[in-house]
Design a protein around this motif. Structure first.
Motif, short mmCIF file in Angstrom:
data_model
loop_
_atom_site.label_atom_id
_atom_site.label_comp_id
_atom_site.label_asym_id
_atom_site.label_seq_id
_atom_site.Cartn_x
_atom_site.Cartn_y
_atom_site.Cartn_z
N TYR A 82 0.54 -0.87 0.24
CA TYR A 82 0.02 0.00 0.03
C TYR A 82 0.96 1.28 0.22
CZ TYR A 82 -0.52 3.09 3.76
OH TYR A 82 -0.39 4.40 4.81
N ALA A 91 1.09 13.53 -6.92
CA ALA A 91 1.26 14.35 -5.66
C ALA A 91 2.01 13.97 -5.15
CB ALA A 91 -0.15 14.31 -5.00
N MET A 92 3.23 13.19 -4.76
CA MET A 92 3.50 12.19 -4.39
C MET A 92 5.13 12.22 -4.70
SD MET A 92 2.15 11.85 -1.35
CE MET A 92 2.49 9.95 -0.16
N GLU A 110 -5.35 6.91 -11.65
CA GLU A 110 -5.00 7.43 -10.07
C GLU A 110 -5.99 7.56 -8.88
OE1 GLU A 110 -2.99 12.15 -10.90
OE2 GLU A 110 -3.74 11.96 -8.78
N ALA A 111 -7.21 7.12 -9.52
CA ALA A 111 -8.36 6.86 -8.36
C ALA A 111 -8.96 5.33 -7.64
CB ALA A 111 -10.19 7.35 -8.28
N GLN A 121 -4.17 -1.32 3.20
CA GLN A 121 -4.08 -1.30 4.47
C GLN A 121 -4.99 -1.92 5.34
OE1 GLN A 121 -2.90 2.18 7.77
NE2 GLN A 121 -3.46 3.26 6.08
N GLY A 152 1.77 4.74 11.18
CA GLY A 152 1.38 5.64 11.08
C GLY A 152 1.88 6.92 11.00
N ALA A 153 1.32 7.80 11.43
CA ALA A 153 1.75 9.72 11.51
C ALA A 153 3.03 9.08 12.58
CB ALA A 153 0.77 10.87 11.94
N VAL A 157 3.89 6.96 7.52
CA VAL A 157 3.55 7.33 7.20
C VAL A 157 4.20 9.11 7.28
CG1 VAL A 157 0.75 9.43 7.13
CG2 VAL A 157 1.25 6.59 6.54
N CYS A 161 5.91 11.62 5.23
CA CYS A 161 6.02 13.37 4.95
C CYS A 161 6.93 13.63 4.90
CB CYS A 161 4.97 13.73 5.94
SG CYS A 161 4.16 15.07 5.94
N LEU B 35 1.29 17.52 8.99
CA LEU B 35 0.70 16.16 8.99
C LEU B 35 -0.15 16.49 9.98
CD1 LEU B 35 0.22 13.41 7.45
CD2 LEU B 35 2.14 12.59 9.32
N MET B 39 -4.41 16.02 10.07
CA MET B 39 -4.81 15.45 10.47
C MET B 39 -6.38 16.00 11.33
SD MET B 39 -2.15 12.63 11.52
CE MET B 39 -2.80 11.32 12.80
N TYR B 82 -11.03 10.44 7.60
CA TYR B 82 -10.50 10.02 6.37
C TYR B 82 -10.18 9.59 4.98
CZ TYR B 82 -9.01 5.23 4.28
OH TYR B 82 -9.57 4.27 3.82
N HIS B 86 -9.86 11.67 1.58
CA HIS B 86 -9.70 10.81 0.48
C HIS B 86 -10.87 11.28 -0.91
CE1 HIS B 86 -5.90 7.84 1.65
NE2 HIS B 86 -6.12 9.31 1.74
N LEU B 89 -10.50 13.82 -3.26
CA LEU B 89 -9.07 14.23 -4.02
C LEU B 89 -9.27 14.43 -5.83
CD1 LEU B 89 -6.69 11.80 -2.18
CD2 LEU B 89 -6.55 14.17 -2.18
N ALA B 91 -8.86 13.36 -7.93
CA ALA B 91 -8.09 12.31 -8.61
C ALA B 91 -10.00 11.15 -8.31
CB ALA B 91 -7.31 11.35 -9.12
N GLU B 110 -2.56 17.77 -1.74
CA GLU B 110 -2.34 17.16 -2.35
C GLU B 110 -1.78 15.94 -1.54
OE1 GLU B 110 -3.18 17.12 -7.26
OE2 GLU B 110 -3.24 14.38 -6.07
N ALA B 111 -0.09 16.11 -1.41
CA ALA B 111 0.28 14.52 -1.41
C ALA B 111 -0.18 14.80 0.23
CB ALA B 111 2.12 15.40 -0.69
N ILE B 112 0.01 15.99 0.89
CA ILE B 112 -0.66 16.16 2.43
C ILE B 112 -1.60 15.52 2.86
CG2 ILE B 112 -0.96 17.17 4.82
CD1 ILE B 112 1.87 17.66 4.38
N ILE B 114 -3.08 13.27 0.94
CA ILE B 114 -3.54 11.56 1.28
C ILE B 114 -2.83 10.86 2.04
CG2 ILE B 114 -2.52 9.35 -0.36
CD1 ILE B 114 -2.42 11.72 -2.67
N LEU B 115 -1.51 11.70 2.43
CA LEU B 115 -0.95 11.54 3.81
C LEU B 115 -1.37 10.89 5.21
CD1 LEU B 115 2.27 12.16 3.10
CD2 LEU B 115 1.75 9.90 2.96
N ASP B 118 -3.87 8.46 6.21
CA ASP B 118 -3.94 7.40 5.92
C ASP B 118 -3.16 6.63 7.49
OD1 ASP B 118 -3.65 6.88 2.40
OD2 ASP B 118 -1.60 7.40 2.66
N ALA B 119 -3.06 8.10 7.41
CA ALA B 119 -2.39 7.85 9.06
C ALA B 119 -3.60 8.11 10.11
CB ALA B 119 -1.91 9.27 9.15
N GLN B 121 -6.67 6.52 9.00
CA GLN B 121 -6.88 4.95 9.34
C GLN B 121 -6.16 4.02 9.79
OE1 GLN B 121 -7.91 0.97 6.35
NE2 GLN B 121 -6.96 2.84 5.38
#
Lengths: 298, 298
Positions: A82, A91-92, A110-111, A121, A152-153, A157, A161, B35, B39, B82, B86, B89, B91, B110-112, B114-115, B118-119, B121
């Motif tokens: 994942y 975006a990353m 992308e979706a 995950q 996680g954060a 992740v 970041c 991040l 959140m 979360y 997503h 976004l 996409a 966008e990167a933040i 997505i992350l 993820d975090a 979740q």
């Protein structure tokens, strides 16, 4: 893969085993066809499976049996898969190539890539939470705690970041190490700990030894990645050679130079092996694995 | 919010409670500043908190106490937050506005986004796995199983995938229902079940009653969302009015017309209330909540 015969056999046995476990888990997803396809594309038939090998290796070092480690091995690989999907997104890191084939957002869209990552995950946690006669509820809960905190954060992740923010600006060696301890190190450490918890009666001393081992190989693994980005070719890497330099990323090689990066990796390998002195020959595979990590060519 | 006084008080008490629990959890993330900010931005001080209210409501219907339901209430709201990040976004649904403010990828990047999703979740699972004296390991594991299965490829993410694929093509009523049972229904059902498992000794009959209740209100909730997209204004919705029509989405209103959609929602409310006949007055809040879902104006 240029590894000693015993390790080579163990790798292959782990790879076959994890492929079957992951394939079974993904088959049980009965939702949208394209989602399941993307999940399978990202997880199956690819990668070195180093994290599952670490799970099975720690399990073996404690005299456990492989079947008890299957859920943990699947969980860490699902989590790793994942993270690769999401890291590759435009975006990353915006990488079109992964493990020698199109990355998920290129092969699908992308979706689907975002959703496949999200679903992998969840699946990782589902696999650990599944009923299993050979592991108690307390053990499974402990594994979930370790994994959730590692990804996680405050773990993977969080590291990704830092990595996104760090691109383009020169990081110090200390900052780079902090980044990698989170981005790749946390899941490598979790792999070892989940493997340890899949065998009966691991002691606090053994957990501490495993943590030190994991921290050393995690960092060594990343340094070797940075070295290979400079020294290997695109075909062996399965991703574009020189992409770190191209993306203006600070790496161990850019900070230390190639030779000093190699010495540091080799020093960490030594420390990892020393961390296992309290273990007998059952831990030989983990020792060999530490050495392999800095000698691998891809 | 135009709800009866008892429900109104309960809502406010749940909202204050969940705000404090979520705020504590996010404070414990000590990784990257941006991040954690993203959140918090996505989770705190926003939303109706219907899922936590369902958790606390089921817990109360079984005579439980609220503190035992805190981890489950936090977990479902983290999961919901979360999924919103997503879904918004570019996409995916490409929504710039959420709960009356810029969506996460607009407020950050966008990167933040997505992350942070993820975090959140991972954090949802971490919260459920945390040590807590009042819930046994078996209970917590059961809650994790229910949640993991509700949010993955066979649940919420599977539904979002169907939704992405369905945009632009006319879906049947059956297909629309299947989509929403996954996309929003699965987490609503999980909220009720997690709440039920946070009280002592829920019976199989009670779980079955709760499931039926949850399935009815889940669908009614979605139908009301579709109705509000047509009848409410952007200010009360906190997102652009008419966005379903704009995105060419099939909705209950587009398939059934406004009046028939309203009757269906009201019929489902009746079924939800009937599902709780085996419960006493402790379930009154859940009954009122069912009625509120189809009378809400935002």
């Amino acid at each position: 893969m240029d590894s000693p015969p015993q390790l080579q056999n163990f790798f292959e046995s782990c790879q076959r085993r994890i492929e079957a476990v992951l394939s079974d888990e993904i088959k049980q997803c009965d939702a949208s066809h394209s989602l399941r396809e993307a999940m399978a594309y990202a997880c199956l038939d690819g990668g070195k499976r180093i994290r599952p090998v670490l799970v099975y290796g720690a399990n073996r070092a404690l005299g456990g049996n492989m079947a008890d480690a299957d859920p943990a091995a699947a969980a860490v690989e699902l989590m790793h898969s994942y993270s690769l999907i999401h890291d590759d997104l435009p975006a990353m890191d915006d990488d079109d190539l992964r493990r020698g084939k199109a990355s998920v957002h290129k092969a699908f869209d992308e979706a689907i890539a975002i959703l496949a990552g999200d679903a992998l995950q969840s699946l990782a946690f589902a696999v650990l939470a599944e009923t299993c006669r050979s592991r108690t509820a307390v053990t499974r809960l402990k594994q979930i705690q370790v994994l959730a905190s590692a990804v996680g954060a405050n773990g993977m992740v969080g590291g990704q970041c830092l990595d996104c923010c760090a691109t383009g600006s020169e990081a110090s060696l200390q900052a780079l190490e902090a980044l990698h301890r989170l981005k790749t190190g946390a899941l490598i450490r979790a792999s070892i700990l989940l493997g340890a918890h899949s065998a009966d009666g691991v002691s606090d001393q053994q957990l501490a030894d495993f943590q030190l081992y994991a921290d050393c190989i995690g960092l060594a693994f990343q340094i070797q990645d940075d070295i290979l980005d400079v020294t290997a070719d695109t075909a062996s890497l399965g991703k574009p050679q020189g992409s770190d330099q191209h993306n203006d990323k600070t790496t161990y090689v850019s900070l230390l130079g190639l030779e000093q990066a190699k010495s540091k990796a080799s020093e960490l390998t030594g420390q990892a092996i020393s961390a296992l002195t309290h273990f007998g020959s059952e831990a030989d595979l983990l020792r060999e694995l530490a050495a392999f990590i800095t000698s691998r060519a891809s």
